[in-house]
Scaffold this motif. Sequence first.
Motif, PDB file in Angstrom:
ATOM      1  N   ILE A 193      -2.216  -1.149   9.085  1.00  0.00           N
ATOM      2  CA  ILE A 193      -1.269  -0.327   8.332  1.00  0.00           C
ATOM      3  C   ILE A 193      -1.161   1.006   9.066  1.00  0.00           C
ATOM      4  N   VAL A 194       0.020   1.382   9.437  1.00  0.00           N
ATOM      5  CA  VAL A 194       0.220   2.648  10.149  1.00  0.00           C
ATOM      6  C   VAL A 194       0.957   3.607   9.225  1.00  0.00           C
ATOM      7  N   ILE A 195       0.361   4.756   9.035  1.00  0.00           N
ATOM      8  CA  ILE A 195       0.973   5.753   8.157  1.00  0.00           C
ATOM      9  C   ILE A 195       1.072   7.087   8.887  1.00  0.00           C
ATOM     10  N   GLN A 196       2.012   7.901   8.481  1.00  0.00           N
ATOM     11  CA  GLN A 196       2.145   9.237   9.073  1.00  0.00           C
ATOM     12  C   GLN A 196       2.354  10.254   7.962  1.00  0.00           C
ATOM     13  N   ALA A 197       1.721  11.389   8.135  1.00  0.00           N
ATOM     14  CA  ALA A 197       1.833  12.447   7.138  1.00  0.00           C
ATOM     15  C   ALA A 197       3.277  12.934   7.055  1.00  0.00           C
ATOM     16  N   ASP A 198       3.713  13.196   5.836  1.00  0.00           N
ATOM     17  CA  ASP A 198       5.086  13.665   5.641  1.00  0.00           C
ATOM     18  C   ASP A 198       5.239  15.124   6.066  1.00  0.00           C
ATOM     19  N   GLU A 199       4.153  15.873   5.944  1.00  0.00           N
ATOM     20  CA  GLU A 199       4.197  17.297   6.262  1.00  0.00           C
ATOM     21  C   GLU A 199       3.171  17.606   7.346  1.00  0.00           C
ATOM     22  N   PRO A 200       3.359  18.699   8.087  1.00  0.00           N
ATOM     23  CA  PRO A 200       2.350  19.099   9.078  1.00  0.00           C
ATOM     24  C   PRO A 200       0.991  19.347   8.440  1.00  0.00           C
ATOM     25  N   VAL A 201      -0.027  19.297   9.285  1.00  0.00           N
ATOM     26  CA  VAL A 201      -1.391  19.522   8.808  1.00  0.00           C
ATOM     27  C   VAL A 201      -1.467  20.809   8.003  1.00  0.00           C
ATOM     28  N   VAL A 222       0.843  -1.185   0.000  1.00  0.00           N
ATOM     29  CA  VAL A 222       0.000   0.000   0.000  1.00  0.00           C
ATOM     30  C   VAL A 222       0.877   1.234   0.000  1.00  0.00           C
ATOM     31  N   GLN A 223       0.395   2.262  -0.630  1.00  0.00           N
ATOM     32  CA  GLN A 223       1.077   3.551  -0.542  1.00  0.00           C
ATOM     33  C   GLN A 223       0.039   4.666  -0.582  1.00  0.00           C
ATOM     34  N   VAL A 224       0.335   5.725   0.151  1.00  0.00           N
ATOM     35  CA  VAL A 224      -0.552   6.885   0.218  1.00  0.00           C
ATOM     36  C   VAL A 224       0.297   8.110  -0.093  1.00  0.00           C
ATOM     37  N   PRO A 225       0.056   8.760  -1.200  1.00  0.00           N
ATOM     38  CA  PRO A 225       0.876   9.924  -1.552  1.00  0.00           C
ATOM     39  C   PRO A 225       0.881  10.966  -0.438  1.00  0.00           C
ATOM     40  N   GLY A 226       2.056  11.410  -0.072  1.00  0.00           N
ATOM     41  CA  GLY A 226       2.187  12.407   0.983  1.00  0.00           C
ATOM     42  C   GLY A 226       2.289  11.805   2.372  1.00  0.00           C
ATOM     43  N   TRP A 227       2.237  10.510   2.447  1.00  0.00           N
ATOM     44  CA  TRP A 227       2.288   9.818   3.733  1.00  0.00           C
ATOM     45  C   TRP A 227       3.357   8.729   3.671  1.00  0.00           C
ATOM     46  N   THR A 228       3.969   8.483   4.812  1.00  0.00           N
ATOM     47  CA  THR A 228       4.953   7.423   4.925  1.00  0.00           C
ATOM     48  C   THR A 228       4.327   6.238   5.652  1.00  0.00           C
ATOM     49  N   VAL A 229       4.516   5.076   5.071  1.00  0.00           N
ATOM     50  CA  VAL A 229       4.018   3.862   5.721  1.00  0.00           C
ATOM     51  C   VAL A 229       5.002   3.466   6.816  1.00  0.00           C
ATOM     52  N   LEU A 230       4.531   3.490   8.038  1.00  0.00           N
ATOM     53  CA  LEU A 230       5.402   3.154   9.168  1.00  0.00           C
ATOM     54  C   LEU A 230       5.456   1.646   9.423  1.00  0.00           C
ATOM     55  N   SER A 231       4.332   0.990   9.215  1.00  0.00           N
ATOM     56  CA  SER A 231       4.329  -0.461   9.427  1.00  0.00           C
ATOM     57  C   SER A 231       3.110  -1.061   8.752  1.00  0.00           C
ATOM     58  N   GLY A 232       3.212  -2.352   8.482  1.00  0.00           N
ATOM     59  CA  GLY A 232       2.070  -3.099   7.961  1.00  0.00           C
ATOM     60  C   GLY A 232       1.735  -2.845   6.513  1.00  0.00           C
ATOM     61  N   GLY A 233       2.602  -2.150   5.812  1.00  0.00           N
ATOM     62  CA  GLY A 233       2.261  -1.754   4.449  1.00  0.00           C
ATOM     63  C   GLY A 233       2.725  -2.709   3.374  1.00  0.00           C
ATOM     64  N   THR A 234       3.455  -3.769   3.762  1.00  0.00           N
ATOM     65  CA  THR A 234       3.896  -4.739   2.762  1.00  0.00           C
ATOM     66  C   THR A 234       3.273  -6.080   3.079  1.00  0.00           C
ATOM     67  N   ASP A 235       2.972  -6.825   2.029  1.00  0.00           N
ATOM     68  CA  ASP A 235       2.257  -8.093   2.157  1.00  0.00           C
ATOM     69  C   ASP A 235       1.038  -7.911   3.050  1.00  0.00           C
ATOM     70  N   LEU A 236       0.112  -7.151   2.534  1.00  0.00           N
ATOM     71  CA  LEU A 236      -1.055  -6.754   3.328  1.00  0.00           C
ATOM     72  C   LEU A 236      -1.791  -7.960   3.893  1.00  0.00           C
ATOM     73  N   ASP A 237      -2.217  -7.770   5.115  1.00  0.00           N
ATOM     74  CA  ASP A 237      -2.929  -8.818   5.836  1.00  0.00           C
ATOM     75  C   ASP A 237      -3.979  -8.125   6.696  1.00  0.00           C
ATOM     76  N   PRO A 238      -5.244  -8.500   6.541  1.00  0.00           N
ATOM     77  CA  PRO A 238      -6.289  -7.829   7.340  1.00  0.00           C
ATOM     78  C   PRO A 238      -6.048  -7.911   8.841  1.00  0.00           C
TER      79      PRO A 238
END
Lengths: 521, 192
Positions: free
Chosen positions: A266-274, A246-262
């Motif tokens: 998936i933990v993501i964090q914004a690359d830039e402040p709000v 999984v990938q979300v433009p503008g966000w970094t995948v911190l964990s759970g983003g490869t070999d997705l498993d329900p």
Amino acid sequence: MRTSTSMLLVVVLALASCGYTASPGSPSSHLPSSPDSEDTSSAADTQQNVDSGQGQEDLPLDLVVAPVFDPLLGGPLEITVLQGSADVTVWDEKGGFVASVTDSWDGRTASGEPAPTGRYLVRADGADYMSRDEWDQEWVDLVRCGVTSALAEGDGGKTAFRVPLYWYENEYLQDEAQPFVSLEFMEAPDGSLALFPSPNEDLASLPPGANQPLAFTWDSRPILTLWLGDDGIFGSSGLPGLGIQVQVPGWTVLSGGTDLDPGVPIVIQADEPVSDALGVIDEDLLIGFFLESNGGTVYEIGTQVLPVRWYSTLGATTFDNTGDQYNAWPAFVEPALQALEGLEPDTDSVLSALVEWVFYESDLVYDTTYGASAYSSYRGGWGNATFLGSDFVERRYGDVVNCSDCAGILLTYANMLGARLDYTMVFRNFALNYILAIGIEEFTHCPFGPWGCSFSYHAVNTYDSGENIFDSTLALDGDEDPGTEPCETLLVRKIPGEEYLDRLAMNGNPYFQYEAQGTLQ
Amino acid sequence: MSRFLFIVELCMYLGFFLLPLPRPAHAQAAEQQAPESAPTPRSTPWAGLPLTSLSSLGLGTPTLFRGESTWQAPITGGGFVRLSILPDPGSAEREFSFQADAATAMAAPPFQVWERDGVEARGDGIGLLLLRDHNVIIVVRHQQGGAFSMAEALRAALVTEAPSGTWKTLQERQGGEQRAGWDSCGRWWAVP
């Protein structure tokens, strides 16, 4: 991958030993090879069988499909037959016939039912350009990608500080441990893709299933936890083990983003402040699902849209009291942030802008009959004010207010946005210089008529015990002589306390007393 | 007591209490329709006013003050009523004095003052009236000038015993879990 005739025979024997029976009308030569022997990442590589035994230079029939697809999120599986024409069929892992298709497969069986997630064989039987009988086949994974719930977290202010929101009508306070948005089902009742709802527009209450706005301090990089769905009309997600990412433009995948498993969030964090300013920001997070083959080919499976409304606030709420209602109410925060859109995140700037906004834009009018309050009261003493916030946002008691109301209004907006503010009282029985009361068009020094030229008290706002004053009830005469006309409008936006009293009072030796925030209902 | 004697006694009492009031036309009309069950002076505290009766008095849904036996409700047609129930007439008397002071930012408002037998009032009776009846304080802001008649109607609806049941229950989380809420007359209660 090229499959030899001998290998196929081995598979035929193996399947026959397992009791496999070909579907009616399916030629024995169409039996699928064992899916377990296939490598997902290489499944995209063209499989061919050339009955005549000719080499590749003869451009044999070539079936081209993606190795994985999600019929709802990414649409039908595109099927391309190169170097010839063919009848294309789909078979399940056990060799059961699923559907006849042409140039795409929508993931449904011949009877129109959604095929369950899993591995399928797409088979092309036809002839190449030389009219030689040929066939080709590819294994394809039918999956259901999709986030069905999302949580928003902070990390205590290290990189993200989440400000909980409170809906006063149903007395609901956000909980970081609960999803801010979720889907009950992976698919809509009609079998189409289930979409996340738009952010909740109701500022008073939060209906079940609503997409809750999220408030973060302006410099936060929010952290989201996304949970994949694993149940629906297509069965389970079919994701584990396929290496889908999984990938979300503008966000970094911190964990759970490869070999997705329900089972793994998936933990993501914004690359830039709000934001670099205050405001309300609507954003569509594009959650993209893809598979990268060993050869580096990237197959896009689909993109899910997660609408999020961010409130970019100055800071955490700054109420002294505790309790659910002392959190940030969308009913206060959203209109205030819209009014302060783009304002630099600075306490004095926020307070000054709030004064101007309340004074000019709130449609409130000073009570020139009594100078009486509508939304506030004092119980047992001047230091114990109560402000009826829920009644104010609904204007249940009209638009006519007094200084206690305005002090409560400004205080509530400010502290919910993270700009600490108290009220203080100006005492006692002093004649007025010229003032411009809220909602009144002309300066006067007798707001209550010819016999009403004095205040017995006046409530204002401060954060430093009266050293500096903010006042949204009235503007002062800002010229050299505040006791006579003409008058020059001076909004009370951080005016030194002594100057404020000099300009406000004609006589009577007014003074500040009490500093409190009161209570909020 | 015959109906006639009762009405005479009622008029004598109301007359003493209300005669100094300015009498706007609607106030006079309201007085002519004074309820027959008007309360008599009491030394024991009122339980308050049953919240279920607010709509019949022309009031909307009340806003209940957390931690206080106070509620405020809009008047149909504009304005509001705020009613506080205090533990005893003495504390209510002190609170009323403060409330009367805080009621207006105007210095020396031209308000009239009435007082008798544990009942006192301040205001003009038109748009604003504060009234204390023993342990109950009523503030009326009336946009159509009916503060007097509204206060009178509220006094008449006071009860000495609250109907059974609660109006609303909360799960408070301030400093630990506790159950709290308001009874049928809007009196605050809390159980740690």
